[in-house]
Design an enzyme around this catalytic site. Sequence first.
Site, PDB file in Angstrom:
ATOM      1  N   ASP A 126       0.859  -1.190   0.000  1.00 16.92           N
ATOM      2  CA  ASP A 126       0.000   0.000   0.000  1.00 16.92           C
ATOM      3  C   ASP A 126       0.893   1.237   0.000  1.00 16.92           C
ATOM      4  OD1 ASP A 126      -1.902   1.978   0.372  1.00 16.92           O
ATOM      5  OD2 ASP A 126      -3.039   0.847   1.864  1.00 16.92           O
ATOM      6  N   ARG A 128      -0.291   4.417  -0.502  1.00 17.74           N
ATOM      7  CA  ARG A 128      -1.079   5.632  -0.329  1.00 17.74           C
ATOM      8  C   ARG A 128      -0.568   6.503   0.818  1.00 17.74           C
ATOM      9  NH1 ARG A 128      -6.926   2.973  -0.026  1.00 17.74           N
ATOM     10  NH2 ARG A 128      -5.656   1.433   1.102  1.00 17.74           N
TER      11      ARG A 128
END
Length: 203
Positions: A126, A128
């Site tokens: 991930d 983000r």
Amino acid sequence: MSIKYVATSKLPTPWGVFAMHGFEDTETGKEHVALTFGSLSSDEPVLGRIHSECLTGDALFSLRCDCGFQLQTAMQNIAETGSGFILYLRQEGRGIGLLNKIRAYELQDKGANTVEANEQLGFPADMRKYDMIQPMLEKIGVKHVRLMTNNPRKVKAMKEIGIEVVERVPLQVGKNRYNEAYLKTKSTELGHMMSEYHFTDEE
């Protein structure tokens, strides 16, 4: 990070008329959107969601994930509550971009799970970031949130910028035969807080 407010317009939807606030990251050129509904209070908890862009789920109705179901349910919940917000962040594919997401899907078609596929492409599970949410929330006047999410990283991101998360509201919708394994991986490997009790299935 430099986030610049650009403009606000009305956004009629099946659930009512939202206001759409446009923001630009002047360092990366990425454009983000805040949707608001009703009157937001800086003193009372506001129902809201941080939603990362998912072209396949949000616009193309993909059943490989739960993103589109979550977005629509969040908008409906906000409209029924009478007020709320959604921060729509341009972080396709958990930050790897659309074309790399398609590459990851190709690997998943061959047996990799969603985390393994990203890692096989040389990316973290991930990528983000959430540092852009502070100026966006400041602009729309939100300080206390009832956050619709299953992702503990989003709760942590809110708290780190001084936003009080009064309540985490589970958002478990859209489970189907195409995304059961994906949802299990999000729970077991990415730490998403999900339980069978909260799931709404889609045929």
